[in-house]
Design an enzyme around this catalytic site. Structure first.
Site, mmCIF file in Angstrom:
data_model
loop_
_atom_site.group_PDB
_atom_site.id
_atom_site.type_symbol
_atom_site.label_atom_id
_atom_site.label_comp_id
_atom_site.label_asym_id
_atom_site.label_seq_id
_atom_site.Cartn_x
_atom_site.Cartn_y
_atom_site.Cartn_z
ATOM 1 N N ASP A 1 -11.389 1.709 2.872
ATOM 2 C CA ASP A 1 -11.963 0.109 3.587
ATOM 3 C C ASP A 1 -13.287 -0.053 3.121
ATOM 4 O O ASP A 1 -13.645 -1.695 2.869
ATOM 5 C CB ASP A 1 -11.381 -0.048 4.969
ATOM 6 C CG ASP A 1 -10.242 -0.797 4.632
ATOM 7 O OD1 ASP A 1 -9.756 -1.929 3.657
ATOM 8 O OD2 ASP A 1 -9.634 -1.107 6.246
ATOM 9 N N GLN B 1 -5.272 -2.022 9.734
ATOM 10 C CA GLN B 1 -4.923 -3.211 8.780
ATOM 11 C C GLN B 1 -5.237 -4.271 9.857
ATOM 12 O O GLN B 1 -5.170 -4.248 11.055
ATOM 13 C CB GLN B 1 -3.072 -3.379 8.742
ATOM 14 C CG GLN B 1 -3.153 -4.874 7.694
ATOM 15 C CD GLN B 1 -3.905 -4.882 6.248
ATOM 16 O OE1 GLN B 1 -3.394 -3.830 5.828
ATOM 17 N NE2 GLN B 1 -3.671 -6.138 6.183
ATOM 18 N N LYS C 1 0.360 -0.877 -0.117
ATOM 19 C CA LYS C 1 0.140 -0.443 0.177
ATOM 20 C C LYS C 1 1.050 0.913 -0.324
ATOM 21 O O LYS C 1 0.233 2.241 -0.810
ATOM 22 C CB LYS C 1 -1.064 0.082 0.764
ATOM 23 C CG LYS C 1 -2.406 -1.053 0.789
ATOM 24 C CD LYS C 1 -2.530 -1.507 2.587
ATOM 25 C CE LYS C 1 -4.155 -2.905 1.952
ATOM 26 N NZ LYS C 1 -4.184 -2.837 2.904
HETATM 27 N N1 GUN Z 1 -7.170 -7.527 6.195
HETATM 28 C C1 GUN Z 1 -7.157 -8.835 4.948
HETATM 29 N N2 GUN Z 1 -7.303 -7.394 4.304
HETATM 30 C C2 GUN Z 1 -7.776 -6.153 4.443
HETATM 31 C C3 GUN Z 1 -8.324 -5.235 3.693
HETATM 32 O O1 GUN Z 1 -8.940 -5.063 2.761
HETATM 33 N N3 GUN Z 1 -8.320 -4.464 5.091
HETATM 34 C C4 GUN Z 1 -7.448 -3.896 5.983
HETATM 35 N N4 GUN Z 1 -7.380 -2.849 6.673
HETATM 36 N N5 GUN Z 1 -6.760 -5.483 6.124
HETATM 37 C C5 GUN Z 1 -7.612 -6.194 5.302
#
Ligand code: GUN
Length: 279
Positions: free
Chosen positions: A117, A94, A50
């Site tokens: 998200d 996350q 990211k």
């Molecule tokens: N953990 C696994 N996939 C994701 C996601 O798309 N966003 C976040 N914040 N955590 C994750």
């Protein structure tokens, strides 16, 4: 005949190129804050990707790395600070979080306008109602991009989603429904998964079980999107048994190099959309 392999890396690169050009037109940089708690290796890899994407396309980014032992109150305080920070358009915590932190409480604390998200109930509720907020759930929206890349017209198609998680299965089923698919949402208690998949022109596999779906279960020519990220003997493996499925499907995504790059591209798209809305 074997299936066409959908190149997620290439499709995501095309989207990132467009986002880079769009960001260059803005008077402020779109800003993304990512919060990582603990040292889970998969989460660290995702967060790094990211951060890298932000750098590539000219977004401002911050990564806040907190120890596994951080308290819920400390994490809430950081989220509150990021909510108020005018450089930050998207706030992402996350997941998964350590067991002593209530995930729901953290998600509810994120400003819905910065919830890139699409996890906050206000945004999932908007999605349920078919309202367009400019924020779409990243992985489901990425799956849609991959399906559209095949040139298939979605309206009237039968789609099966396997897995009912809040992050992928449920929102993916809603997005397909909004594109006029007839949607079946399958899960671990589905009585006859093969019978459901035999009918499906589109399959989104998001059950979190390596090799659950084999070629013999699929309708010939189906578009198969594999969201699975299972570790088997140290190797990343999807929910679809690729070797057999490639013999039956019309189009199929590989793991890795399928859905993953699109999830990140859609996150960047959401961040740009929030920034644009603010301007
Ligand atoms: N953990 C696994 N996939 C994701 C996601 O798309 N966003 C976040 N914040 N955590 C994750």
């Amino acid at each position: 005949m074997t299936a066409n392999i959908i190149d997620g890396k290439k499709i995501a690169q095309g989207i990132r190129d467009k986002l880079k050009a769009a960001a260059a037109e803005l008077t402020v940089k779109p800003g993304l804050a990512v919060v990582l708690v603990g040292a889970d290796p998969a989460s660290r890899t995702y967060v790094h990707s990211k951060e890298k994407a932000c750098q590539e396309i000219g977004f401002y980014s911050e990564v806040h790395r907190l120890p596994e032992t951080v308290s819920e109150a400390e994490l809430l305080a950081l989220v509150s600070k990021l909510n108020k920070d005018s450089r930050i358009h998207g706030v992402l915590v996350q997941l998964p979080l350590p067991a002593h932190i209530r995930t729901d409480k953290i998600i509810l604390a994120i400003d819905p306008a910065k919830d890139v998200d699409c996890f906050h109930p206000l945004n999932t509720g908007a999605l349920f109602s078919g309202l367009t907020s400019g924020i779409l759930p990243c992985t489901p929206a990425g799956c849609l991009e991959l399906i559209k890349s095949t040139g298939l017209a979605l309206s009237g198609k039968k789609a099966a989603v396997v897995g009912r998680s809040n992050i992928v299965g449920k929102p993916a089923a809603l997005l397909l429904l909004h594109h006029d698919c007839t949607v079946t949402l399958c899960h671990s208690r589905t009585a006859d998964l093969a019978a459901e998949l035999q009918q499906a022109d589109i399959v989104i596999a998001a059950a979190g079980r390596a090799g659950l779906i084999t070629g013999a279960m699929l309708k010939p020519g189906a578009v198969v999107i594999d969201v699975g990220t299972n570790r088997v003997n140290g190797r990343l493996t999807g929910d679809v048994d690729f070797a057999s499925a490639v013999q039956t499907a019309g189009f199929i995504t590989p793991v890795p190099g399928g859905v993953g790059p699109l999830t990140i591209a859609m996150l960047m798209q959401n961040t740009l959309n929030v920034c644009r809305q603010k301007l």
